[in-house]
Enzyme design. Structure first.
Site, PDB file in Angstrom:
ATOM      1  N   SER A 206       3.532  -2.281  10.411  1.00  0.00           N
ATOM      2  CA  SER A 206       4.843  -2.346  10.479  1.00  0.00           C
ATOM      3  C   SER A 206       5.337  -3.505  10.106  1.00  0.00           C
ATOM      4  O   SER A 206       6.336  -4.003  10.838  1.00  0.00           O
ATOM      5  CB  SER A 206       5.188  -1.774  12.008  1.00  0.00           C
ATOM      6  OG  SER A 206       4.890  -0.405  12.131  1.00  0.00           O
TER       7      SER A 206
ATOM      8  N   GLU B 220      -5.513  -4.601  10.495  1.00  0.00           N
ATOM      9  CA  GLU B 220      -4.323  -3.741  10.730  1.00  0.00           C
ATOM     10  C   GLU B 220      -4.643  -2.779  12.180  1.00  0.00           C
ATOM     11  O   GLU B 220      -5.613  -1.864  12.062  1.00  0.00           O
ATOM     12  CB  GLU B 220      -4.399  -2.752   9.822  1.00  0.00           C
ATOM     13  CG  GLU B 220      -4.342  -3.394   8.161  1.00  0.00           C
ATOM     14  CD  GLU B 220      -3.670  -2.541   7.386  1.00  0.00           C
ATOM     15  OE1 GLU B 220      -2.550  -2.471   6.770  1.00  0.00           O
ATOM     16  OE2 GLU B 220      -4.471  -1.295   6.946  1.00  0.00           O
TER      17      GLU B 220
ATOM     18  N   GLY C 192       2.539   2.296  10.734  1.00  0.00           N
ATOM     19  CA  GLY C 192       3.750   3.222  10.601  1.00  0.00           C
ATOM     20  C   GLY C 192       4.364   3.512  11.876  1.00  0.00           C
ATOM     21  O   GLY C 192       4.998   4.730  11.954  1.00  0.00           O
TER      22      GLY C 192
ATOM     23  N   HIS D 135      -9.473   1.555   4.922  1.00  0.00           N
ATOM     24  CA  HIS D 135      -8.173   1.386   5.655  1.00  0.00           C
ATOM     25  C   HIS D 135      -8.616   2.782   6.916  1.00  0.00           C
ATOM     26  O   HIS D 135      -9.146   3.891   6.798  1.00  0.00           O
ATOM     27  CB  HIS D 135      -7.176   2.142   4.840  1.00  0.00           C
ATOM     28  CG  HIS D 135      -5.840   1.984   5.195  1.00  0.00           C
ATOM     29  ND1 HIS D 135      -5.249   3.115   6.002  1.00  0.00           N
ATOM     30  CD2 HIS D 135      -5.041   1.327   5.069  1.00  0.00           C
ATOM     31  CE1 HIS D 135      -4.058   2.759   6.481  1.00  0.00           C
ATOM     32  NE2 HIS D 135      -3.758   1.698   5.778  1.00  0.00           N
TER      33      HIS D 135
ATOM     34  N   ASN E 278       0.950  -1.163  -0.017  1.00  0.00           N
ATOM     35  CA  ASN E 278       0.039   0.087  -0.114  1.00  0.00           C
ATOM     36  C   ASN E 278       0.914   1.251  -0.215  1.00  0.00           C
ATOM     37  O   ASN E 278       1.509   1.502   1.133  1.00  0.00           O
ATOM     38  CB  ASN E 278      -0.938  -0.141   1.265  1.00  0.00           C
ATOM     39  CG  ASN E 278      -1.564   1.163   1.324  1.00  0.00           C
ATOM     40  OD1 ASN E 278      -1.758   2.112   0.464  1.00  0.00           O
ATOM     41  ND2 ASN E 278      -2.385   1.467   2.669  1.00  0.00           N
ATOM     42  N   TRP E 279       0.850   1.828  -1.136  1.00  0.00           N
ATOM     43  CA  TRP E 279       2.106   3.020  -1.218  1.00  0.00           C
ATOM     44  C   TRP E 279       1.452   4.244  -0.659  1.00  0.00           C
ATOM     45  O   TRP E 279       1.875   5.372  -0.598  1.00  0.00           O
ATOM     46  CB  TRP E 279       2.297   3.413  -2.854  1.00  0.00           C
ATOM     47  CG  TRP E 279       3.146   2.238  -3.540  1.00  0.00           C
ATOM     48  CD1 TRP E 279       3.269   0.871  -3.002  1.00  0.00           C
ATOM     49  CD2 TRP E 279       3.645   2.399  -4.820  1.00  0.00           C
ATOM     50  NE1 TRP E 279       4.147   0.473  -3.717  1.00  0.00           N
ATOM     51  CE2 TRP E 279       4.266   1.169  -5.146  1.00  0.00           C
ATOM     52  CE3 TRP E 279       3.805   3.447  -5.591  1.00  0.00           C
ATOM     53  CZ2 TRP E 279       4.963   0.704  -6.237  1.00  0.00           C
ATOM     54  CZ3 TRP E 279       4.502   3.047  -6.891  1.00  0.00           C
ATOM     55  CH2 TRP E 279       5.066   1.862  -7.157  1.00  0.00           C
ATOM     56  N   LYS E 280       0.122   4.173  -0.316  1.00  0.00           N
ATOM     57  CA  LYS E 280      -0.604   5.431   0.420  1.00  0.00           C
ATOM     58  C   LYS E 280      -0.404   6.602  -0.507  1.00  0.00           C
ATOM     59  O   LYS E 280      -0.388   6.616  -2.047  1.00  0.00           O
ATOM     60  CB  LYS E 280      -0.025   5.709   1.772  1.00  0.00           C
ATOM     61  CG  LYS E 280      -0.166   4.402   2.581  1.00  0.00           C
ATOM     62  CD  LYS E 280       0.070   4.800   3.891  1.00  0.00           C
ATOM     63  CE  LYS E 280       0.296   3.486   4.859  1.00  0.00           C
ATOM     64  NZ  LYS E 280      -0.002   3.841   6.053  1.00  0.00           N
TER      65      LYS E 280
ATOM     66  N   GLY F 252       2.719  -0.935   4.159  1.00  0.00           N
ATOM     67  CA  GLY F 252       2.809   0.209   3.991  1.00  0.00           C
ATOM     68  C   GLY F 252       4.282   0.783   3.746  1.00  0.00           C
ATOM     69  O   GLY F 252       4.672   0.714   2.456  1.00  0.00           O
ATOM     70  N   GLY F 253       4.866   1.348   4.722  1.00  0.00           N
ATOM     71  CA  GLY F 253       6.088   1.940   4.402  1.00  0.00           C
ATOM     72  C   GLY F 253       7.243   1.252   3.845  1.00  0.00           C
ATOM     73  O   GLY F 253       7.839   1.640   3.033  1.00  0.00           O
TER      74      GLY F 253
ATOM     75  N   GLU G   4      -6.735   4.914   7.877  1.00  0.00           N
ATOM     76  CA  GLU G   4      -6.346   6.603   7.570  1.00  0.00           C
ATOM     77  C   GLU G   4      -7.600   6.901   6.905  1.00  0.00           C
ATOM     78  O   GLU G   4      -7.977   8.590   7.055  1.00  0.00           O
ATOM     79  CB  GLU G   4      -5.214   6.475   6.622  1.00  0.00           C
ATOM     80  CG  GLU G   4      -3.934   6.158   7.378  1.00  0.00           C
ATOM     81  CD  GLU G   4      -2.797   5.724   6.770  1.00  0.00           C
ATOM     82  OE1 GLU G   4      -2.690   5.718   5.555  1.00  0.00           O
ATOM     83  OE2 GLU G   4      -1.879   5.166   7.393  1.00  0.00           O
TER      84      GLU G   4
HETATM   85  C1  PEP Z   1      -0.960   0.194   6.129  1.00  0.00           C
HETATM   86  O1  PEP Z   1      -1.052   1.472   6.110  1.00  0.00           O
HETATM   87  O2  PEP Z   1      -1.807  -0.334   5.529  1.00  0.00           O
HETATM   88  C2  PEP Z   1       0.255  -0.336   6.691  1.00  0.00           C
HETATM   89  C3  PEP Z   1       0.264  -1.554   6.733  1.00  0.00           C
HETATM   90  O3  PEP Z   1       1.352   0.634   6.862  1.00  0.00           O
HETATM   91  P1  PEP Z   1       2.707   0.342   7.534  1.00  0.00           P
HETATM   92  O4  PEP Z   1       3.354  -0.879   6.832  1.00  0.00           O
HETATM   93  O5  PEP Z   1       3.688   1.495   7.286  1.00  0.00           O
HETATM   94  O6  PEP Z   1       2.541   0.180   9.114  1.00  0.00           O
END
Ligand code: PEP
Length: 243
Positions: free
Chosen positions: A205, A160, A166, A93, A8-10, A226-227, A95
């Site tokens: 994470s 999640e 994050g 999500h 997920n590049w956001k 994500g990140g 966010e």
């Molecule tokens: C996400 O936002 O879907 C996610 C898993 O982010 P991160 O891996 O950065 O925690």
């Protein structure tokens, strides 16, 4: 069932990054035992689809509107995303729930729109830190699943925990396993025997250093990343950690 690793590049990524992040994936995924998906911003879907064409790497979007078309300035419908090359769409999500006030009812309407447009929904659920500290995480997730999934839901679930996204903090293995087992029970209650077959991803994470352990837990059907999906070497290491 094959595990699914979803990046997920956001709200990150310009055309220039596609070469670095997406171009290596088709070759790297050719003989993998897992399925790989990237969800770049909608502006990159068409260009990413061209890079991934003919490969086993799937393409997804990060949200869609609940209507198929109409007077919704700035929004994108599920059929537009499908037309641009997406085959999956992330919905609900945390966010989006936080930034746009998305409720379970909205998530459910979006799931229905995605399904009509032949996109596979990935519905995200998860508790906040305060809810975990109050030990109500199972109730929170149950209510998100009951409210967000329409009858006959056929898609993916991503667990999640909001406090793990994050932050570099990941729940204990036993807590991830317990929540995935709980989600499985709710899915079977909600959907009958088809609830046994849905993939439940863990997200929050996930990094090369913890991916193997997380992906080995019972009922973990893959990961939402994500990140670490914005670093080609890290994402590659995570897809190789999948069973
Ligand atoms: C996400 O936002 O879907 C996610 C898993 O982010 P991160 O891996 O950065 O925690």
């Amino acid at each position: 069932m094959r595990q699914l690793i979803a990046g997920n590049w956001k709200m990150n990524g310009l055309l220039a990054q596609l070469a670095e992040l997406a171009q290596p994936l088709p070759a790297a995924s050719a003989n993998l035992a897992a399925d790989v998906l990237i969800c770049p911003p909608a502006t990159l879907l068409t260009a990413a689809a061209a890079i991934l064409a003919g490969s086993r790497v799937a393409l997804g979007a990060q949200d869609c509107h609940e209507a198929q078309s109409g007077a919704h300035t700035g929004d994108l419908s599920a059929s537009m995303l499908r037309d641009a090359g997406a085959r999956f769409v992330i919905l609900g999500h945390s966010e989006r729930r936080a930034d746009h006030g998305e409720t379970d009812a909205i998530v459910r309407a979006k799931v229905e729109a995605a399904t009509i447009a032949s996109l596979v929904p990935i519905v995200c659920v998860g508790e906040t830190e305060a809810q975990r500290l109050a030990a109500i995480q199972n109730d929170v997730v149950t209510s998100q699943l009951r409210g967000g999934l329409p009858d006959g839901y056929s898609g993916v679930i991503a667990y999640e925990p909001v406090w793990a996204i994050g932050t570099g903090r990941v729940p204990q293995d036993a807590d991830i396993a317990a929540m995935h087992a709980h989600i499985r029970v709710v899915l079977i209650e909600r959907l009958g025997s088809s609830g046994r077959d849905l993939r439940i991803l863990y997200g929050g994470s996930v990094k090369p250093s913890n991916a193997r352990a997380v992906l080995a837990l019972p009922e973990v059907g893959g990961a939402m990343v994500g990140g670490a999906s914005l670093n080609a070497a890290d994402f590659m290491a995570i897809i190789h950690a999948a069973a």
